[in-house]
Scaffold this motif. Structure first.
Motif, PDB file in Angstrom:
ATOM      1  N   LYS A   1       0.813  -1.248  -0.188  1.00  0.00           N
ATOM      2  CA  LYS A   1      -0.100  -0.145  -0.160  1.00  0.00           C
ATOM      3  C   LYS A   1       0.885   1.272  -0.172  1.00  0.00           C
ATOM      4  CE  LYS A   1      -4.338   1.795   0.711  1.00  0.00           C
ATOM      5  NZ  LYS A   1      -5.471   1.237  -0.208  1.00  0.00           N
TER       6      LYS A   1
ATOM      7  N   TRP B   1       2.859 -11.929   5.860  1.00  0.00           N
ATOM      8  CA  TRP B   1       1.361 -11.788   5.427  1.00  0.00           C
ATOM      9  C   TRP B   1       1.050 -13.222   4.793  1.00  0.00           C
ATOM     10  CZ3 TRP B   1       2.105  -6.964   1.972  1.00  0.00           C
ATOM     11  CH2 TRP B   1       2.536  -5.974   2.648  1.00  0.00           C
TER      12      TRP B   1
ATOM     13  N   THR C   1      -4.862  -7.531   1.219  1.00  0.00           N
ATOM     14  CA  THR C   1      -6.232  -6.943   1.418  1.00  0.00           C
ATOM     15  C   THR C   1      -6.048  -5.496   0.808  1.00  0.00           C
ATOM     16  OG1 THR C   1      -5.461  -6.023   3.687  1.00  0.00           O
ATOM     17  CG2 THR C   1      -6.218  -8.017   3.596  1.00  0.00           C
ATOM     18  N   ALA C   2      -7.182  -4.858   0.937  1.00  0.00           N
ATOM     19  CA  ALA C   2      -7.124  -3.310   0.583  1.00  0.00           C
ATOM     20  C   ALA C   2      -6.310  -2.504   1.394  1.00  0.00           C
ATOM     21  CB  ALA C   2      -8.598  -2.718   0.563  1.00  0.00           C
ATOM     22  N   ASP C   3      -6.046  -2.836   2.669  1.00  0.00           N
ATOM     23  CA  ASP C   3      -5.346  -2.234   3.698  1.00  0.00           C
ATOM     24  C   ASP C   3      -3.781  -2.299   3.357  1.00  0.00           C
ATOM     25  OD1 ASP C   3      -7.574  -1.194   4.908  1.00  0.00           O
ATOM     26  OD2 ASP C   3      -7.713  -3.203   6.106  1.00  0.00           O
ATOM     27  N   ASN C   4      -3.128  -3.555   2.982  1.00  0.00           N
ATOM     28  CA  ASN C   4      -1.833  -3.960   2.910  1.00  0.00           C
ATOM     29  C   ASN C   4      -1.296  -3.630   1.507  1.00  0.00           C
ATOM     30  OD1 ASN C   4      -2.369  -6.254   2.055  1.00  0.00           O
ATOM     31  ND2 ASN C   4      -1.816  -7.301   3.819  1.00  0.00           N
TER      32      ASN C   4
ATOM     33  N   GLU D   1      -1.794  -2.768  -3.102  1.00  0.00           N
ATOM     34  CA  GLU D   1      -2.645  -2.109  -3.876  1.00  0.00           C
ATOM     35  C   GLU D   1      -1.838  -2.386  -5.373  1.00  0.00           C
ATOM     36  OE1 GLU D   1      -2.350   1.871  -3.007  1.00  0.00           O
ATOM     37  OE2 GLU D   1      -0.655   2.250  -4.159  1.00  0.00           O
TER      38      GLU D   1
ATOM     39  N   ASN E   1      -7.231  -3.500  -6.280  1.00  0.00           N
ATOM     40  CA  ASN E   1      -7.070  -2.664  -5.041  1.00  0.00           C
ATOM     41  C   ASN E   1      -8.191  -3.255  -3.905  1.00  0.00           C
ATOM     42  OD1 ASN E   1      -5.176  -1.207  -6.158  1.00  0.00           O
ATOM     43  ND2 ASN E   1      -6.796   0.337  -6.729  1.00  0.00           N
ATOM     44  N   GLN E   2      -9.438  -3.862  -4.320  1.00  0.00           N
ATOM     45  CA  GLN E   2      -9.913  -4.508  -3.476  1.00  0.00           C
ATOM     46  C   GLN E   2      -9.517  -5.500  -2.712  1.00  0.00           C
ATOM     47  OE1 GLN E   2     -13.741  -5.627  -5.249  1.00  0.00           O
ATOM     48  NE2 GLN E   2     -14.466  -3.423  -5.219  1.00  0.00           N
TER      49      GLN E   2
END
Lengths: 427, 346
Positions: free
Chosen positions: B238, B260, B264-267, B269, B281-282
């Motif tokens: 991200k 990991w 996810t969308a948080d880590n 893109e 990105n989702q």
């Protein structure tokens, strides 16, 4: 199908109390445009700016460019999107020739192009020559990206329709007539000339890579045949702009130069019988199906030759080569129009796919070639995107206001409809 | 202005094949064909020194010969370096091309050479230096010098060199943009009319021969294999810490995935500008399938997931750049004992 295009020549644009055309000047009532755009409540703000050829103005990120027109007879503008879905391509259409609507604003991701109205960048984009009404739009924060694209697309078309209405009662400076007969009649008319069609590949890879035909997402079409004048009359509109150099704006479709130049030779050196439109989907099965159908239709209408135009690069290079190979294998001669990604130094391989049967190629130039654009006095839109747009890089935007970018960033620079004079040579 | 000239043992009058092993030497002024060059370059420039090297020596000791000759050239700090012409002498052509390219690249001194188009040195170096096309034997010396002099003068004057057709040098294979008289659509229509009539036409881009990569043999026991993930789909942590370009990438990134199990969308893109980024990105596992591989690792279906992933954007990226990235990434993966790679594209 017979279309009369009435050209009202526009050589200036000004704000005014009433939107009208007078003595070649387009007067624009900005408040009415704002109201029209803000009728969609997802649009939070809109500014209307004017940009004229030669002015020290840089517009970025550009989403679409649209030519304002009005249909006097034979359907409405942008059928299936703005007007009812009635077939266009015949009757009378008035064009505000020399004017354009340009849409900009904070957009989806690493997107969109640059239009410079003066300086070296202006030489690479045909839109530097237009009297432009620029819409700077901002949407509500929680909007989904696909909706964001849709909202801006429709706003541009609505404003083009609104401005086009100003030409309804104006007597055109010139009228051009274009006609294509039904297939068998056309063949009978010029039995000795080679039968030629235009295969237009429409970008359909997904968000900001979409095209619409009478309102249908081109991803969902099967290749089909349409009259050349339908394309000239707004049947196809653009929903894309990523890597802006070789994506077709709506303006490009309205003024498709392959259609014009084939019509110019119609009855002289060739018999231009029609257009096959196809798509550039990302799934292999779609690519196979669409290229099979394109070749099958070319054979079915007994063509001798085709011009194939691509839109985009990389992934669509495979569609281009599949179309070319399969059509050549039917014994039908091809000429293709593409562009190149030969690296910033021009030393790399230009296309992602190739075949010896693609032996007649017109190129719109190397999109990776780097250009330095000077600082211009006024920015319309948002200059901060330049480091991130396709063809920009970390450091593109310099402290002194100059920018160093690939041609890729310039709207329409390496257009694959052959809109420009740019090409590339091996040195 | 000063010019340094490079020739082989034969043109220096030292001898033929039996003397081809002589080491580099430098003499003041002109030797052999240098006289003709000097006559053409006067009065603005002259050859101040001639470097002579045996063809066998050069080709068998290429690094040493190159280093020695570069040192010699440096002593004179010339404004131009001329090598050859080498005609169809293969080892001489390779030597002339090698040293001309090295002088230009490493010393920043403009260099020109000439040889017969089928000389192996031509294909190797025409893209690096201005190379004039000559006849296949020394009988073409006058003609070769006559072609090289005008180019040499332009280079000395710092003038821009025109196109290969106009200036008479071999095309370097570099694509350069030009504005033509007609727009592309008109050029396409004209080309089609000619093609249909069976007349000659000139394509604006000749299709290249493509590399085809043979797939490696299958992994014998996948449950023991160490697997790495590499993508041209632009999946990055991200924020895109290395600022990999959305198109025409100039670099790739190497990222630690050992902490990991899932993207996810948080880590993560995508940095890629060439496809709809919404779905990547989702959930970036859609492009870089970390979640499934982690599960397979836990289930013992694969041996191990390599602790780094490599990523770049394939969008509009030059093949030459992609090759260079792949070479570096490949070497690292081999050094890290990776048995197989899942390469995902978009």
């Amino acid at each position: 199908m017979r279309l009369e295009l009435g050209k009202i020549l526009i050589n200036d644009v000004q704000f005014g109390q009433t939107t009208k055309v007078e003595n070649g000047t387009l007067y624009v009532n900005a408040d009415e445009i704002k109201q029209l755009v803000k009728a969609d409540e997802r649009i939070k703000s809109v500014e209307v700016e004017l940009a004229r050829p030669g002015e020290s103005i840089r517009i970025t990120p550009v989403k679409d460019v649209i030519e304002p027109r009005v249909k006097l007879e034979g359907g409405g503008v942008f059928p299936g999107v703005i007007s009812k879905v009635d077939t266009v391509g015949s009757g009378k259409t008035n064009v505000l020739k020399g004017a354009a609507v340009v849409t900009t604003g904070r957009i989806v991701g690493f997107q969109e192009g640059i239009i410079d109205m003066t300086g070296p960048g202006a030489d690479y984009t045909p839109f530097s020559q237009l009297q432009s009404v620029v819409l700077v739009m901002d949407v509500q924060d929680d909007i989904a990206q696909h909706d964001h694209e849709y909202v801006l697309r429709i706003a541009g078309l609505k404003v083009a329709e609104y401005l086009g209405e100003a030409g309804r009662e104006v007597t055109p400076d010139e009228v051009e007539v274009f006609e294509t007969l039904p297939l068998l009649d056309s063949v009978a008319q010029y039995p000795d000339l080679p039968k030629v069609a235009y295969v237009q590949m429409l970008q359909s890879q997904g968000l900001l890579h979409d095209t619409y035909v009478y309102g249908v997402d081109a991803k969902k079409i099967i290749p089909t045949i349409i009259y050349p004048t339908e394309i000239m009359d707004g049947a196809i509109i653009s929903g894309n702009c990523v890597s802006a150099c070789d994506k077709n704006t709506t303006y490009h479709h309205q003024n498709n130069p392959v259609v014009h130049d084939l019509l110019a030779q119609h009855g002289k050196t060739l018999n231009f019988v029609g257009v096959i439109i196809t798509n550039e989907n990302v799934y292999l099965a779609d690519k196979i199906r669409s290229s099979d159908w394109t070749a099958k239709l070319a054979e079915y209408i007994s063509l001798d030759g085709v011009i194939i135009s691509q839109e985009g690069f990389g992934n669509p290079d495979t569609d281009l080569i599949m179309n070319t190979k399969k059509i050549e294998q039917k014994g039908i001669k091809t000429v293709i129009i593409t562009d190149e990604y030969a690296g910033r130094d021009g030393a790399s391989q230009s296309l992602a796919d190739a075949d010896p049967l693609a032996n007649a190629v017109v190129t719109g130039g190397n999109a990776n070639e780097v250009i330095e654009l000077p600082k211009l006095d006024k920015i319309i839109g948002d200059i901060s995107v330049v480091d991130r747009i396709a063809g920009g890089f970390d450091g593109s935007l310099r402290q002194d206001g100059t920018i160093l970018v690939e041609l890729q960033t310039i709207t329409g620079a390496t257009n694959e409809l052959g809109f420009n004079k740019l090409s590339a040579k091996t040195e | 202005m000063k010019v340094v000239h490079y020739i082989n043992q034969f043109f220096a009058g030292i001898g033929g094949e039996e003397k081809a092993d002589i080491q580099p030497e430098m003499r003041d002024g002109v030797v052999g064909p240098g006289m003709a060059f000097n006559a053409g370059l006067k009065p603005d420039a002259e050859i101040v020194a001639t470097i002579i090297c045996g063809d066998s020596y050069f080709n068998e000791n290429i690094d040493q010969a190159k280093a020695t000759i570069l040192e010699m050239v440096k002593q004179h700090d010339p404004d131009l370096f001329i090598a050859g012409p080498a005609f169809n002498a293969g080892r001489y052509g390779v030597a002339a091309g090698t040293i001309a390219a090295a002088v230009q690249q490493e010393l920043g001194i403009p260099a020109i050479t000439g040889m017969y188009v089928e000389n192996p040195g031509a294909d190797m170096f025409k893209k690096d230096v201005i190379m004039v096309s000559t006849r296949d034997s020394a009988a073409g010396m006058r003609d070769a010098v006559a072609k090289m002099i005008p180019l040499a003068k332009k280079m000395l004057a710092g003038e821009e060199i025109g196109s290969p057709e106009d200036e008479g040098y071999m095309a370097r294979g570099i694509r350069k943009n030009v504005f033509l008289e007609d727009r592309g659509s008109k050029r396409a229509v004209d080309m089609l009319v000619k093609k249909l009539a069976g007349e000659d036409y000139e394509t604006e881009f000749a299709m290249p021969e493509f590399d085809r990569v043979e797939p490696s043999p299958a992994i014998k026991d996948i449950t023991k294999a160490k697997i790495a993930l590499v993508t041209s789909g632009g999946i990055v942590p991200k924020g895109n810490p290395d600022r990999i370009e959305s198109s025409s990438a100039s670099k790739y990134g190497k990222y630690d995935l050992s902490a990991w199990d899932d993207l996810t969308a948080d880590n993560a893109e995508t940095a890629h500008g060439g496809y709809d980024p919404v779905y990547a990105n989702q959930d970036a596992d859609r492009v870089l399938p970390l979640d499934v591989l982690r599960q397979m690792e836990k289930d013992g279906k694969i041996g191990e997931l390599h602790k780094y992933w490599y990523s770049t954007t394939g969008n509009g990226t030059a093949v030459a750049s992609a090759k260079a990235f792949a070479k570096e990434i490949g070497e690292e993966l081999v050094a890290d004992g990776v048995d197989a790679v899942i390469l995902t594209s978009t």
